[in-house]
Design a protein around this motif. Structure first.
Motif, short mmCIF file in Angstrom:
data_model
loop_
_atom_site.label_atom_id
_atom_site.label_comp_id
_atom_site.label_asym_id
_atom_site.label_seq_id
_atom_site.Cartn_x
_atom_site.Cartn_y
_atom_site.Cartn_z
N ASP A 30 -1.34 12.76 -9.46
CA ASP A 30 -1.16 11.66 -10.41
C ASP A 30 -1.02 10.30 -9.74
O ASP A 30 -0.42 9.38 -10.31
N ALA A 31 -1.55 10.17 -8.54
CA ALA A 31 -1.51 8.88 -7.83
C ALA A 31 -2.92 8.54 -7.37
O ALA A 31 -3.79 9.41 -7.28
N ARG A 32 -3.13 7.28 -7.09
CA ARG A 32 -4.42 6.85 -6.58
C ARG A 32 -4.65 7.41 -5.18
O ARG A 32 -3.71 7.61 -4.42
N ILE A 33 -5.89 7.64 -4.85
CA ILE A 33 -6.24 8.03 -3.49
C ILE A 33 -6.13 6.78 -2.62
O ILE A 33 -6.56 5.70 -3.02
N ASN A 34 -5.56 6.92 -1.46
CA ASN A 34 -5.42 5.80 -0.55
C ASN A 34 -6.32 6.01 0.66
O ASN A 34 -6.36 7.09 1.24
N LEU A 35 -7.05 4.97 1.03
CA LEU A 35 -7.91 4.99 2.21
C LEU A 35 -7.67 3.69 2.96
O LEU A 35 -7.88 2.61 2.41
N SER A 36 -7.22 3.80 4.20
CA SER A 36 -6.84 2.61 4.97
C SER A 36 -7.52 2.58 6.33
O SER A 36 -7.52 3.58 7.03
N PRO A 37 -8.06 1.42 6.72
CA PRO A 37 -8.56 1.26 8.08
C PRO A 37 -7.38 0.92 9.00
O PRO A 37 -6.42 0.27 8.59
N LYS A 38 -7.46 1.39 10.24
CA LYS A 38 -6.40 1.13 11.22
C LYS A 38 -7.04 0.67 12.52
O LYS A 38 -8.08 1.18 12.93
N GLY A 39 -6.38 -0.28 13.16
CA GLY A 39 -6.86 -0.78 14.44
C GLY A 39 -5.75 -0.78 15.47
O GLY A 39 -4.76 -0.06 15.32
N TYR A 40 -5.89 -1.60 16.47
CA TYR A 40 -4.96 -1.69 17.60
C TYR A 40 -4.97 -0.37 18.39
O TYR A 40 -5.60 0.61 18.00
N ASP A 41 -4.24 -0.35 19.46
CA ASP A 41 -4.10 0.85 20.29
C ASP A 41 -2.97 1.67 19.70
O ASP A 41 -1.87 1.74 20.24
N ALA A 42 -3.23 2.28 18.54
CA ALA A 42 -2.17 2.86 17.74
C ALA A 42 -2.30 4.36 17.52
O ALA A 42 -1.46 4.94 16.82
N ASN A 61 2.88 0.88 1.29
CA ASN A 61 3.33 2.00 2.10
C ASN A 61 2.83 3.30 1.46
O ASN A 61 3.57 4.26 1.31
N GLU A 62 1.56 3.28 1.08
CA GLU A 62 0.98 4.40 0.33
C GLU A 62 0.92 5.69 1.13
O GLU A 62 1.17 6.77 0.60
N THR A 63 0.58 5.60 2.41
CA THR A 63 0.47 6.81 3.22
C THR A 63 1.81 7.53 3.26
O THR A 63 1.88 8.74 3.05
N HIS A 64 2.87 6.80 3.50
CA HIS A 64 4.21 7.39 3.53
C HIS A 64 4.52 8.06 2.18
O HIS A 64 5.01 9.19 2.14
N ALA A 65 4.25 7.35 1.10
CA ALA A 65 4.53 7.89 -0.24
C ALA A 65 3.78 9.19 -0.48
O ALA A 65 4.36 10.18 -0.92
N HIS A 66 2.50 9.19 -0.19
CA HIS A 66 1.69 10.39 -0.43
C HIS A 66 2.14 11.55 0.43
O HIS A 66 2.23 12.69 -0.04
N LEU A 67 2.44 11.27 1.70
CA LEU A 67 2.86 12.36 2.58
C LEU A 67 4.20 12.94 2.14
O LEU A 67 4.44 14.14 2.29
N SER A 68 5.07 12.12 1.58
CA SER A 68 6.36 12.63 1.12
C SER A 68 6.20 13.57 -0.06
O SER A 68 7.04 14.44 -0.28
#
Length: 185
Positions: A30-42, A61-68
């Motif tokens: 029941d939540a939107r799908i989140n897709l995020s680009p990431k950069g830096y040496d991370a 902070n969608e990734t955190h929310a979805h993973l929880s």
């Protein structure tokens, strides 16, 4: 054209190490799908079946929310040079915040950047490679300094108040928030 593997091998790890950008996808019921680009040496490969990435505070902070809620995460790397290749890591992840007991062990693998909010620790369930023939050639010139610079110039108390105010996803899922400002020094 796709091949599946149970874990990362040396060829996968070498490909990952050459990529300046990766993409993270998560979802919760029941939540939107989140897709995020990431950069830096991370991004770090911690073992054939474990990876992690450093997360800076941003717009949400969608990734955190979805993973929880769900735990599922997909990380994708595209080789924009030769050879053409797409690599996806499918797994389950969790957010590790500076106040968590395992922060010291996990954060030791990274150079902490200004505005570091959390590290996502991911158990690799499977790896998929595919041809990548439809991915264009692109040339990497440099990373943007804007996000790191903005965090470095922030007043630590104001930054922390803002970060702690982002305690819900756009769909209302509660998230834990960091209890400290990390300057990256």
């Amino acid at each position: 054209m796709a091949d599946f593997f149970d874990a990362l091998d040396d060829k996968h790890i070498a490909m990952i190490g050459k990529q300046p950008v990766f993409f993270v996808a998560t979802a919760a019921e029941d939540a939107r799908i989140n897709l995020s680009p990431k950069g830096y040496d991370a991004f770090r490969v911690l073992g054939p079946r474990r990876v992690a990435y450093l997360d800076l505070a941003g717009s949400g902070n969608e990734t955190h929310a979805h993973l929880s809620k769900d735990g599922r995460i997909t990380v994708m790397f595209c080789n924009f040079d030769r050879p053409a290749l797409i690599l996806r890591i499918y797994g389950t992840g969790r957010a590790v915040l500076p106040q968590d007991a395992d922060w010291a062990e996990l954060s030791a693998h990274f150079e902490l950047l200004p505005g570091t909010r959390q590290i996502f620790d991911i158990a690799v369930e499977s790896v998929q490679t595919s041809c990548g023939w439809g991915v264009p050639f692109m040339e990497y010139t440099d990373e943007r300094a804007t996000l790191k610079k903005a965090h470095a110039q922030s007043d630590p108390e104001e930054w922390l108040a803002r970060a702690q105010g982002r305690n819900r996803s756009i769909d209302g899922i509660e998230v834990r928030t960091t209890d400290r400002y990390i300057s990256g020094e």
